[in-house]
Write a protein that holds these residues in place. Structure first.
Motif, PDB file in Angstrom:
ATOM      1  N   GLU A  14       0.679  -1.048  -0.255  1.00 22.80           N
ATOM      2  CA  GLU A  14       0.087  -0.096  -0.068  1.00 22.80           C
ATOM      3  C   GLU A  14       0.853   1.311   0.014  1.00 22.80           C
ATOM      4  O   GLU A  14       0.333   2.326  -0.362  1.00 22.80           O
ATOM      5  N   GLY A  15       2.125   1.232   0.327  1.00 25.60           N
ATOM      6  CA  GLY A  15       3.060   2.153   0.449  1.00 25.60           C
ATOM      7  C   GLY A  15       4.231   2.261  -0.547  1.00 25.60           C
ATOM      8  O   GLY A  15       4.019   2.220  -1.753  1.00 25.60           O
ATOM      9  N   PRO A  16       5.459   1.987  -0.187  1.00 29.67           N
ATOM     10  CA  PRO A  16       6.480   2.101  -0.780  1.00 29.67           C
ATOM     11  C   PRO A  16       6.647   1.181  -2.056  1.00 29.67           C
ATOM     12  O   PRO A  16       7.305   1.413  -2.929  1.00 29.67           O
ATOM     13  N   LEU A  17       6.111  -0.200  -1.961  1.00 29.91           N
ATOM     14  CA  LEU A  17       6.252  -0.895  -2.820  1.00 29.91           C
ATOM     15  C   LEU A  17       5.026  -1.202  -3.778  1.00 29.91           C
ATOM     16  O   LEU A  17       4.728  -1.892  -4.608  1.00 29.91           O
ATOM     17  N   LYS A  18       4.042  -0.200  -3.754  1.00 26.86           N
ATOM     18  CA  LYS A  18       2.630  -0.130  -4.435  1.00 26.86           C
ATOM     19  C   LYS A  18       2.902  -0.035  -5.960  1.00 26.86           C
ATOM     20  O   LYS A  18       3.841   0.558  -6.267  1.00 26.86           O
ATOM     21  N   GLY A  19       2.612  -1.002  -6.572  1.00 30.22           N
ATOM     22  CA  GLY A  19       2.580  -1.092  -8.040  1.00 30.22           C
ATOM     23  C   GLY A  19       4.041  -1.796  -8.515  1.00 30.22           C
ATOM     24  O   GLY A  19       4.209  -2.099  -9.770  1.00 30.22           O
ATOM     25  N   SER A  20       4.704  -2.369  -7.431  1.00 28.29           N
ATOM     26  CA  SER A  20       5.812  -3.227  -7.839  1.00 28.29           C
ATOM     27  C   SER A  20       5.686  -4.244  -8.341  1.00 28.29           C
ATOM     28  O   SER A  20       4.666  -5.049  -8.106  1.00 28.29           O
ATOM     29  N   THR A  21       6.569  -4.956  -8.980  1.00 27.20           N
ATOM     30  CA  THR A  21       6.441  -6.502  -9.663  1.00 27.20           C
ATOM     31  C   THR A  21       7.479  -7.321  -9.192  1.00 27.20           C
ATOM     32  O   THR A  21       8.604  -6.697  -9.129  1.00 27.20           O
ATOM     33  N   MET A  22       7.096  -8.654  -9.212  1.00 25.39           N
ATOM     34  CA  MET A  22       8.137  -9.723  -8.800  1.00 25.39           C
ATOM     35  C   MET A  22       8.531 -10.437  -9.993  1.00 25.39           C
ATOM     36  O   MET A  22       7.481 -10.853 -10.620  1.00 25.39           O
ATOM     37  N   SER A  23       9.752 -10.790 -10.305  1.00 24.14           N
ATOM     38  CA  SER A  23       9.885 -11.612 -11.388  1.00 24.14           C
ATOM     39  C   SER A  23      10.950 -13.047 -10.806  1.00 24.14           C
ATOM     40  O   SER A  23      11.491 -12.719  -9.892  1.00 24.14           O
ATOM     41  N   THR A  24      10.493 -14.029 -11.447  1.00 23.90           N
ATOM     42  CA  THR A  24      11.322 -14.936 -10.975  1.00 23.90           C
ATOM     43  C   THR A  24      12.579 -15.368 -11.935  1.00 23.90           C
ATOM     44  O   THR A  24      12.876 -14.776 -13.105  1.00 23.90           O
ATOM     45  N   THR A  25      13.540 -16.012 -11.552  1.00 25.20           N
ATOM     46  CA  THR A  25      14.583 -16.527 -12.355  1.00 25.20           C
ATOM     47  C   THR A  25      14.360 -17.016 -13.563  1.00 25.20           C
ATOM     48  O   THR A  25      13.558 -17.944 -13.777  1.00 25.20           O
ATOM     49  N   ASP A  26      15.520 -16.687 -14.521  1.00 33.81           N
ATOM     50  CA  ASP A  26      15.315 -17.340 -15.776  1.00 33.81           C
ATOM     51  C   ASP A  26      16.459 -18.541 -15.809  1.00 33.81           C
ATOM     52  O   ASP A  26      16.376 -19.391 -16.803  1.00 33.81           O
ATOM     53  N   GLY A  27      17.278 -18.583 -14.722  1.00 42.66           N
ATOM     54  CA  GLY A  27      18.260 -19.401 -14.693  1.00 42.66           C
ATOM     55  C   GLY A  27      17.873 -20.956 -14.047  1.00 42.66           C
ATOM     56  O   GLY A  27      18.757 -21.653 -13.691  1.00 42.66           O
ATOM     57  N   GLY A  28      16.510 -20.966 -13.616  1.00 40.50           N
ATOM     58  CA  GLY A  28      16.113 -22.206 -12.847  1.00 40.50           C
ATOM     59  C   GLY A  28      16.220 -22.019 -11.375  1.00 40.50           C
ATOM     60  O   GLY A  28      16.906 -21.102 -10.709  1.00 40.50           O
ATOM     61  N   VAL A  29      15.620 -22.947 -10.740  1.00 42.42           N
ATOM     62  CA  VAL A  29      15.342 -22.838  -9.246  1.00 42.42           C
ATOM     63  C   VAL A  29      15.842 -24.324  -8.658  1.00 42.42           C
ATOM     64  O   VAL A  29      15.827 -25.333  -9.424  1.00 42.42           O
ATOM     65  N   LYS A  30      16.935 -24.056  -7.973  1.00 44.16           N
ATOM     66  CA  LYS A  30      17.598 -25.319  -7.261  1.00 44.16           C
ATOM     67  C   LYS A  30      16.960 -25.605  -6.129  1.00 44.16           C
ATOM     68  O   LYS A  30      16.664 -24.753  -5.164  1.00 44.16           O
ATOM     69  N   VAL A  31      16.435 -26.950  -5.981  1.00 49.56           N
ATOM     70  CA  VAL A  31      15.602 -27.504  -4.970  1.00 49.56           C
ATOM     71  C   VAL A  31      16.738 -28.698  -4.286  1.00 49.56           C
ATOM     72  O   VAL A  31      16.927 -29.586  -4.859  1.00 49.56           O
ATOM     73  N   LYS A  32      16.889 -28.622  -3.179  1.00 48.49           N
ATOM     74  CA  LYS A  32      17.956 -29.673  -2.402  1.00 48.49           C
ATOM     75  C   LYS A  32      17.089 -30.409  -1.176  1.00 48.49           C
ATOM     76  O   LYS A  32      16.618 -29.488  -0.419  1.00 48.49           O
ATOM     77  N   PRO A  33      16.719 -31.673  -1.391  1.00 46.82           N
ATOM     78  CA  PRO A  33      16.327 -32.148  -0.211  1.00 46.82           C
ATOM     79  C   PRO A  33      17.074 -32.014   1.078  1.00 46.82           C
ATOM     80  O   PRO A  33      18.156 -32.110   0.896  1.00 46.82           O
ATOM     81  N   LEU A  34      16.468 -31.843   2.222  1.00 52.19           N
ATOM     82  CA  LEU A  34      16.871 -31.613   3.436  1.00 52.19           C
ATOM     83  C   LEU A  34      16.659 -32.868   4.252  1.00 52.19           C
ATOM     84  O   LEU A  34      17.408 -33.579   5.062  1.00 52.19           O
ATOM     85  N   ALA A  35      15.117 -33.340   4.324  1.00 52.41           N
ATOM     86  CA  ALA A  35      14.803 -34.365   5.018  1.00 52.41           C
ATOM     87  C   ALA A  35      13.384 -34.658   4.223  1.00 52.41           C
ATOM     88  O   ALA A  35      12.815 -33.984   3.585  1.00 52.41           O
ATOM     89  N   ASP A  36      12.623 -35.829   4.634  1.00 58.10           N
ATOM     90  CA  ASP A  36      11.310 -36.022   4.324  1.00 58.10           C
ATOM     91  C   ASP A  36      10.649 -34.988   4.715  1.00 58.10           C
ATOM     92  O   ASP A  36      10.221 -34.641   5.639  1.00 58.10           O
ATOM     93  N   GLY A  37      10.117 -34.348   3.412  1.00 63.52           N
ATOM     94  CA  GLY A  37       8.993 -33.309   3.558  1.00 63.52           C
ATOM     95  C   GLY A  37       9.604 -31.981   3.732  1.00 63.52           C
ATOM     96  O   GLY A  37       9.013 -30.915   4.016  1.00 63.52           O
ATOM     97  N   ALA A  38      10.869 -31.516   3.394  1.00 65.77           N
ATOM     98  CA  ALA A  38      11.578 -30.338   3.721  1.00 65.77           C
ATOM     99  C   ALA A  38      12.672 -30.211   2.739  1.00 65.77           C
ATOM    100  O   ALA A  38      13.546 -31.099   2.513  1.00 65.77           O
ATOM    101  N   VAL A  39      12.725 -29.162   1.968  1.00 68.92           N
ATOM    102  CA  VAL A  39      13.940 -28.860   0.986  1.00 68.92           C
ATOM    103  C   VAL A  39      14.215 -27.364   1.130  1.00 68.92           C
ATOM    104  O   VAL A  39      13.599 -26.516   1.555  1.00 68.92           O
ATOM    105  N   LEU A  40      15.378 -27.059   0.705  1.00 69.80           N
ATOM    106  CA  LEU A  40      16.097 -25.800   0.484  1.00 69.80           C
ATOM    107  C   LEU A  40      15.689 -25.614  -0.761  1.00 69.80           C
ATOM    108  O   LEU A  40      16.253 -26.293  -1.814  1.00 69.80           O
ATOM    109  N   VAL A  41      15.430 -24.295  -1.164  1.00 74.88           N
ATOM    110  CA  VAL A  41      15.229 -23.539  -2.433  1.00 74.88           C
ATOM    111  C   VAL A  41      15.925 -22.573  -2.379  1.00 74.88           C
ATOM    112  O   VAL A  41      16.029 -21.643  -1.897  1.00 74.88           O
ATOM    113  N   ILE A  42      16.904 -22.435  -3.699  1.00 72.04           N
ATOM    114  CA  ILE A  42      17.683 -21.188  -4.021  1.00 72.04           C
ATOM    115  C   ILE A  42      17.141 -20.861  -5.369  1.00 72.04           C
ATOM    116  O   ILE A  42      17.170 -21.515  -6.252  1.00 72.04           O
TER     117      ILE A  42
END
Length: 126
Positions: free
Chosen positions: A59-87
């Motif tokens: 509603e304030g300083p980021l009003k109308g801002s946009t978020m983009s995701t990476t073009d280089g892919g997302v790295k997902v590393k399993p940590l335990a059953d049902g838990a992952v690290l995402v970079i």
């Protein structure tokens, strides 16, 4: 590390909520007790705090801002059953000025589906 369609879908929903300026939808993608650390070191604890801080931002300083995701892919590393690290890369644009970041999340499987339990944003030096 590999891509995971459930996690990339969660990231897509995060960007969609940001781009809609919807703090409730944005925060709903986090666990009730999530830790959220922004690029400047501000630490929000819990979904309610994440929603409140993002409502103020959208509603304030980021009003109308946009978020983009990476073009280089997302790295997902399993940590335990049902838990992952995402970079991932990505960023936000405010008033036409792009701000690139590398972000990391801990995602966990919950009864409601995958949710983020932690988030850390590090700005890429320009």
């Amino acid at each position: 590390m590999s891509e995971n369609p459930q996690i990339t879908g969660l990231l897509t929903r995060l960007a969609e909520a940001w781009n809609a300026g919807d703090a409730t939808a944005y925060a709903a993608l986090f666990t009730e007790d999530a830790d959220y650390i922004s690029f400047d070191g501000a630490h929000s604890q819990g979904r309610e705090a994440i929603e409140s801080s993002h409502r103020w931002l959208f509603e304030g300083p980021l009003k109308g801002s946009t978020m983009s995701t990476t073009d280089g892919g997302v790295k997902v590393k399993p940590l335990a059953d049902g838990a992952v690290l995402v970079i991932s890369g990505g960023g936000t644009a405010v008033a036409g000025r792009q701000r690139d970041s590398i972000v990391s999340f801990t995602a966990v499987r919950t009864p409601q589906g995958w949710r983020f339990a932690s988030f850390q944003n590090t700005r890429v030096a320009s």
